[in-house]
Design a protein around this motif. Structure first.
Motif, short mmCIF file in Angstrom:
data_model
loop_
_atom_site.label_atom_id
_atom_site.label_comp_id
_atom_site.label_asym_id
_atom_site.label_seq_id
_atom_site.Cartn_x
_atom_site.Cartn_y
_atom_site.Cartn_z
N LYS A 1 0.82 -1.21 0.00
CA LYS A 1 0.00 0.00 0.00
C LYS A 1 0.86 1.27 0.00
O LYS A 1 0.36 2.35 -0.33
CB LYS A 1 -0.95 0.01 1.19
N TYR A 2 2.13 1.14 0.36
CA TYR A 2 3.01 2.30 0.38
C TYR A 2 3.74 2.51 -0.94
O TYR A 2 4.50 3.47 -1.10
CB TYR A 2 4.03 2.18 1.51
N LEU B 1 7.03 6.30 -3.44
CA LEU B 1 6.64 5.73 -2.16
C LEU B 1 5.92 6.79 -1.35
O LEU B 1 6.39 7.93 -1.26
CB LEU B 1 7.87 5.22 -1.38
N ASN B 2 4.80 6.44 -0.76
CA ASN B 2 4.01 7.40 0.01
C ASN B 2 3.58 6.78 1.33
O ASN B 2 3.03 5.68 1.36
CB ASN B 2 2.77 7.83 -0.80
N GLN B 3 3.87 7.50 2.42
CA GLN B 3 3.55 6.98 3.75
C GLN B 3 3.28 8.14 4.70
O GLN B 3 4.15 8.98 4.93
CB GLN B 3 4.71 6.13 4.28
N ASN B 4 2.08 8.20 5.24
CA ASN B 4 1.70 9.24 6.18
C ASN B 4 1.66 8.67 7.60
O ASN B 4 1.46 7.47 7.80
CB ASN B 4 0.34 9.82 5.82
N GLU C 1 -1.42 6.51 8.67
CA GLU C 1 -1.63 5.15 8.18
C GLU C 1 -0.50 4.20 8.53
O GLU C 1 -0.64 2.98 8.37
CB GLU C 1 -1.80 5.18 6.65
N LYS C 2 0.60 4.72 9.03
CA LYS C 2 1.74 3.86 9.37
C LYS C 2 1.57 3.28 10.77
O LYS C 2 1.42 4.01 11.74
CB LYS C 2 3.04 4.66 9.30
N SER C 3 1.62 1.98 10.87
CA SER C 3 1.55 1.33 12.17
C SER C 3 2.97 1.13 12.71
O SER C 3 3.95 1.28 11.99
CB SER C 3 0.85 -0.03 12.06
N VAL D 1 7.60 -0.87 8.22
CA VAL D 1 8.90 -0.25 8.00
C VAL D 1 8.69 1.16 7.46
O VAL D 1 7.70 1.44 6.77
CB VAL D 1 9.77 -1.07 7.03
N ASP D 2 9.60 2.05 7.76
CA ASP D 2 9.50 3.43 7.29
C ASP D 2 10.07 3.53 5.88
O ASP D 2 11.08 2.90 5.57
CB ASP D 2 10.28 4.36 8.23
#
Length: 311
Positions: A175-176, A191-194, A197-199, A203-204
């Motif tokens: 999903k990222y 790559l997109n990660q907010n 939504e990140k648990s 991984v970052d």
């Protein structure tokens, strides 16, 4: 014996001893591991007592700190093509959780604020500089160029191969992976990660990009230290150029006068690429508000600004 050689030799012997005991950290070669009486293997980061979870990636901050240990005696003597302060090459301060501290300082009284990828996002100041928060890098754009070949790869096959690589090798949830575009010989990965939504178990994307960069430059962080091989339908995808762009949730805090007069250690630019539609939307948003995206190009510790390309 020279101090630097002594430090390096000590690290090599420590890691070699762990390997002999068959107790190693698959995801981080910069660790010292030992087995207890019950046979459990515990690994700590080289140069610290920070325990490492070897089932996932180690944070970029902790990796940079471990990698800089052999260079401390050199006082960060830079590459001849590097910029004066070597912003991309420094011994970072990390939180106990492994993330970067919002404020970073060098061995003098110079300090600056960074994002979650450890990239400078403010003017440099003194010890009194205050960094109120660690701003998240929510978008990472990776640009690749593969070696010349007689015919281009199939677009879906390139996308599938790279998606599999990021999911299997770097443990990144699909999903990222926002987009993978291919126009031979250029490949663009978004790559997109907010934060929302990140648990804690994800991984970052900053760590993923760092591991990937090291793999491409044949300096793998993985314990096997093997050369990364990406296959597209049985043919090797040989990468010869790599650029990584970091985009923060908030605009960087640089004075325009300095940006106009020359390229500083971190350059703010706007990037438009015809084949990367999502990038266009992001850039137009910044243009309307007269704010700029942050870019760090990590190539031999040197940062350059790409030319503006309009679709």
């Amino acid at each position: 014996m020279e101090p630097l050689f002594g430090v390096s030799l000590g690290l090599i012997l420590a890691v070699a001893s762990s390997a002999e005991n068959n107790c190693t950290c698959a995801t981080n070669k910069w660790t010292v591991c030992a087995q207890d009486a019950s046979g459990n293997c515990t690994c700590v980061l080289v140069g610290s007592n920070h325990k490492v979870d070897c089932s996932t990636l180690t944070s970029k901050c902790l990796l940079m700190k471990a990698e800089m240990i052999p260079l401390k005696e050199k006082r960060f003597r830079g590459h001849p093509h590097g910029l004066l302060d070597n912003d991309g090459i420094y011994n970072p301060d990390c939180e106990d959780s492994g993330i970067f501290k919002a404020r970073q300082c060098n061995q003098t009284d110079t300090c600056w604020c960074v994002n979650t990828a450890g990239v400078r996002r403010t003017e440099k100041g003194g010890k009194s500089l205050s960094c109120s928060e660690l701003v998240r890098t929510s978008w990472i754009y990776i640009e690749l160029k593969h070696k010349k070949r007689s015919s281009a790869f199939d677009v879906p096959e390139v996308a599938n191969a790279l998606k599999h690589l990021f999911e299997s090798r770097y443990k990144l949830h699909p999903k990222y992976i926002a987009a993978i575009k291919y126009d031979s010989p250029l490949i663009q990965i978004g790559l997109n990660q907010n934060d929302s939504e990140k648990s804690r178990y994800d991984v970052d994307i900053a760590d993923v990009a760092y591991y990937f960069e090291k793999d491409i430059k044949d300096d793998s962080v993985f314990h096997s230290n093997s050369t990364l091989t990406v296959s597209v339908n049985g043919d090797a995808l040989d990468i010869e150029k790599l650029r990584i762009y970091y985009v923060d949730e908030k605009p960087p805090e640089f004075r325009m006068r300095q940006l106009v007069s020359g390229i500083s250690a971190v350059v703010t630019v706007v990037i438009l690429t015809a084949g990367f539609g999502i990038t266009v939307l992001v850039v137009l948003k910044w243009l309307r508000t007269r704010k700029y995206e942050k870019v760090e190009i990590k190539e031999m510790g040197e940062i350059r600004a790409p030319s503006l390309q309009l679709p």
